[in-house]
Write a protein that holds these residues in place. Sequence first.
Motif, mmCIF file in Angstrom:
data_model
loop_
_atom_site.group_PDB
_atom_site.id
_atom_site.type_symbol
_atom_site.label_atom_id
_atom_site.label_comp_id
_atom_site.label_asym_id
_atom_site.label_seq_id
_atom_site.Cartn_x
_atom_site.Cartn_y
_atom_site.Cartn_z
ATOM 1 N N GLY A 187 29.581 39.983 36.432
ATOM 2 C CA GLY A 187 29.104 40.231 37.786
ATOM 3 C C GLY A 187 27.832 41.042 37.743
ATOM 4 N N GLY A 188 27.616 41.848 38.782
ATOM 5 C CA GLY A 188 26.413 42.650 38.873
ATOM 6 C C GLY A 188 25.309 41.947 39.639
ATOM 7 N N ALA A 189 25.270 40.633 39.543
ATOM 8 C CA ALA A 189 24.325 39.796 40.280
ATOM 9 C C ALA A 189 24.883 38.387 40.241
ATOM 10 C CB ALA A 189 22.940 39.842 39.641
ATOM 11 N N ALA A 190 24.497 37.588 41.227
ATOM 12 C CA ALA A 190 25.008 36.222 41.275
ATOM 13 C C ALA A 190 24.426 35.400 40.132
ATOM 14 C CB ALA A 190 24.662 35.584 42.615
ATOM 15 N N MET A 191 25.262 34.568 39.545
ATOM 16 C CA MET A 191 24.802 33.664 38.488
ATOM 17 C C MET A 191 24.018 32.519 39.139
ATOM 18 S SD MET A 191 24.558 32.460 35.421
ATOM 19 C CE MET A 191 25.751 33.189 34.294
ATOM 20 N N ALA A 211 33.030 32.687 35.349
ATOM 21 C CA ALA A 211 33.847 33.163 36.473
ATOM 22 C C ALA A 211 33.322 34.521 36.922
ATOM 23 C CB ALA A 211 35.315 33.262 36.064
ATOM 24 N N GLU A 212 32.670 34.533 38.054
ATOM 25 C CA GLU A 212 32.073 35.777 38.547
ATOM 26 C C GLU A 212 33.125 36.679 39.186
ATOM 27 O OE1 GLU A 212 28.283 35.336 40.662
ATOM 28 O OE2 GLU A 212 28.248 33.246 40.005
ATOM 29 N N GLY A 213 32.784 37.950 39.241
ATOM 30 C CA GLY A 213 33.644 38.929 39.889
ATOM 31 C C GLY A 213 32.813 39.915 40.670
ATOM 32 N N TYR A 214 33.494 40.822 41.329
ATOM 33 C CA TYR A 214 32.806 41.789 42.179
ATOM 34 C C TYR A 214 33.556 43.112 42.173
ATOM 35 C CZ TYR A 214 31.299 44.080 46.532
ATOM 36 O OH TYR A 214 30.846 44.982 47.465
ATOM 37 N N GLY A 215 32.800 44.168 42.195
ATOM 38 C CA GLY A 215 33.389 45.487 42.276
ATOM 39 C C GLY A 215 32.298 46.536 42.234
ATOM 40 N N LEU A 216 32.659 47.779 42.472
ATOM 41 C CA LEU A 216 31.719 48.879 42.455
ATOM 42 C C LEU A 216 32.323 50.019 41.658
ATOM 43 C CD1 LEU A 216 32.023 47.728 45.678
ATOM 44 C CD2 LEU A 216 29.874 48.965 45.829
ATOM 45 N N THR A 217 31.516 51.040 41.392
ATOM 46 C CA THR A 217 32.066 52.231 40.740
ATOM 47 C C THR A 217 33.215 52.776 41.573
ATOM 48 O OG1 THR A 217 29.860 52.734 39.894
ATOM 49 C CG2 THR A 217 31.492 54.491 39.794
ATOM 50 N N THR A 259 35.348 51.199 43.241
ATOM 51 C CA THR A 259 36.574 50.381 43.153
ATOM 52 C C THR A 259 36.984 50.127 41.702
ATOM 53 O OG1 THR A 259 35.364 48.280 43.198
ATOM 54 C CG2 THR A 259 36.009 49.213 45.324
ATOM 55 N N ALA A 260 36.528 50.976 40.794
ATOM 56 C CA ALA A 260 36.882 50.832 39.365
ATOM 57 C C ALA A 260 36.610 49.417 38.882
ATOM 58 C CB ALA A 260 38.333 51.225 39.125
ATOM 59 N N ALA A 261 35.408 48.938 39.173
ATOM 60 C CA ALA A 261 34.942 47.596 38.803
ATOM 61 C C ALA A 261 35.649 46.529 39.634
ATOM 62 C CB ALA A 261 35.052 47.367 37.314
ATOM 63 N N PRO A 262 36.504 45.641 39.106
ATOM 64 C CA PRO A 262 36.858 44.464 39.906
ATOM 65 C C PRO A 262 37.787 44.755 41.074
ATOM 66 C CG PRO A 262 38.117 44.447 37.874
ATOM 67 C CD PRO A 262 37.139 45.587 37.767
ATOM 68 N N SER A 263 37.347 44.294 42.232
ATOM 69 C CA SER A 263 38.236 44.208 43.397
ATOM 70 C C SER A 263 38.418 42.738 43.756
ATOM 71 C CB SER A 263 37.647 44.968 44.587
ATOM 72 O OG SER A 263 36.352 44.465 44.908
ATOM 73 N N HIS A 264 37.461 41.909 43.301
ATOM 74 C CA HIS A 264 37.494 40.462 43.511
ATOM 75 C C HIS A 264 37.183 39.773 42.188
ATOM 76 C CE1 HIS A 264 36.643 42.177 47.438
ATOM 77 N NE2 HIS A 264 36.853 41.021 48.043
ATOM 78 N N ARG A 294 34.013 51.301 52.758
ATOM 79 C CA ARG A 294 32.837 50.542 53.179
ATOM 80 C C ARG A 294 31.933 50.336 51.965
ATOM 81 N NH1 ARG A 294 30.728 51.892 59.178
ATOM 82 N NH2 ARG A 294 29.726 49.901 58.647
ATOM 83 N N THR A 295 31.736 49.098 51.562
ATOM 84 C CA THR A 295 30.963 48.837 50.357
ATOM 85 C C THR A 295 29.456 48.934 50.579
ATOM 86 O OG1 THR A 295 30.786 46.448 50.758
ATOM 87 C CG2 THR A 295 32.761 47.244 49.572
#
Length: 591
Positions: free
Chosen positions: A359-363, A380-386, A388-393, A465-466
């Motif tokens: 993740g980090g940016a769209a492929m 297989a892309e994923g999504y998350g933030l610091t 959310t401890a990396a993956p939430s999706h 709120r992301t």
Amino acid sequence: MPSPMPAPVTTRTQAPEGRAPGAAPAWGASPGALHLAHWPARLPRTVDVPQTTLGFNLEVAAARFPRKSAYVFFGRALDYATLLAQVESLAGWLQASGLEPGGRVLLFMQNCPQWVAAFYAVLRAGGVVVPINPMNRADELGHCIVDAGARLAITSADLAGTLAEADARLDPSQRLRHMLVARLADALPGVIDPAEAPAAAVLEWLQATYPLPPFATVWADALAAGHRPAPATGKPDDLALLAYTSGTTGLPKGCMHSHRTLMANAVAGQWTHAGPETVALGVVPMFHITGLVFLVLANVYQAATVVLLPRWDRELAARLIAHHRVSHWTCIPTMIVDLLGSPNLGSFDLTSLRNLSGGGAAMPEAVAERLQREFGLAFAEGYGLTETAAPSHLNPPERAKLQCLGMPIFGVDSRIVDPDTLRELPPGEAGEIVIRGPMVFLGYWGQPEASVAAFVEIDGLRFFRTGDLGRVDADGYFFLTDRLKRMINASGYKVWPSEVELLLYKCPAIHEACVVGVADAYRGETVKAFVVLRTEARGDTREQDIVGWAREHMAAYKVPRIVQFVDALPKTASGKIMWRALQEAERAASS
């Protein structure tokens, strides 16, 4: 010194949604969540998170597979039993050096086996790990030392001087008391197999000697000191991690994670078919939340093996994948783009890979299609933030969609809402992504107002709120539109830079692209593209050619009116393109 738990922030130790005190949190998506119709049949809807600490995972792995390689560093293996023994010795040294329960310890080094031993040693000693970007300079380091209230730091010899410089600039009352220094060369084998040898410049860096600060303790001396830690007394809700994130404004803020919030994603490896037989390529930085979860936490929980790289090198990465039969690789799209740009691409053996994610940016679609066409690999892309401890999706590997964040994973309730009214929006409409789940952080260290502002209440539930804009499709898959603060308003038309970038990647002359908004006397703002050309297109491609191609492939208001060719785009240590730096430079130039 800031308090670790700002009072206004609800933590996971409190009973959520009216449940009785002491009851396990009831995490889960709303009953009508669209993605549940496409949830992989092999996966449970929720995962029972162990009521233990992260350090216990290492103890279990060492008991089950004592001689199994936990990490391989340029051919030298570190097994689980030896890793645990190092952790125990270092934890004893940390406690003898004054580390008390809840004390913060800076961890400042590149990917290496010592990083992992240091991480688990801090937790074993009852402390809190503060991972720092090894690219940080003295001013940035000083902020982290002071803000975290750290009195101990663990670093590598090549970075010890920078850390000492930052420390010396501080008021004596705020300075570090101890610094533990590791030599990266100590983790290398005596003789490096040519298949695993780094470039000459990297090997020189790994083997170099550096002067140490006078108050530093050498790693080997700490191991040999014979200290034993006190019995472990940690609990799942103890603070474990203080990870700094820059956000959009101001100085970096420390995201607080407990053992419990990190454990929620440490146990989620079944999503990607991970287990003890997994061999992962470890090249995303461990200081970053993605690297931490996939290369330090989840792999230890699974008792998997990680082949470590301290710096990205596409040729070496390809050799290591083939040599060690790597099965899992979590990366970022820019690494794939770089890999596909190698003149040796045709000789790469990637047949062992069975899970490629990141993740980090769209492929870019064109890149993903080329990866599938030439190697039979799906990304297989994923999504998350610091936060959310990396993956939430994550995208299910068996049903991944291109340029898609995936679906909410175990126990996550994620929605698209109007950023102003917080009204949930129907499929197809763009709004802010909000998240509720067991991996969501506790709040920002010492910043109660920012912590409160980071959460909203919807339907009586508390969501993070992301700040990211996205949409959800009819299958319940989430797609990123852009950052709220990144939108370009061109003559009243909303232009999302990431969408324009993805389209530009389809241009046969473009290797990489980054889009920003610039001031325009007529349109208010207009679109500018920084472009790195493919090798074969250099010298024969003009800026007008890119503009002309764009006019044929996207709506007129999205077309970059300005194109600037650059040799390379600025990137973070984790490989993300630093669009914000380019955006701010453009705004400064026009002011």
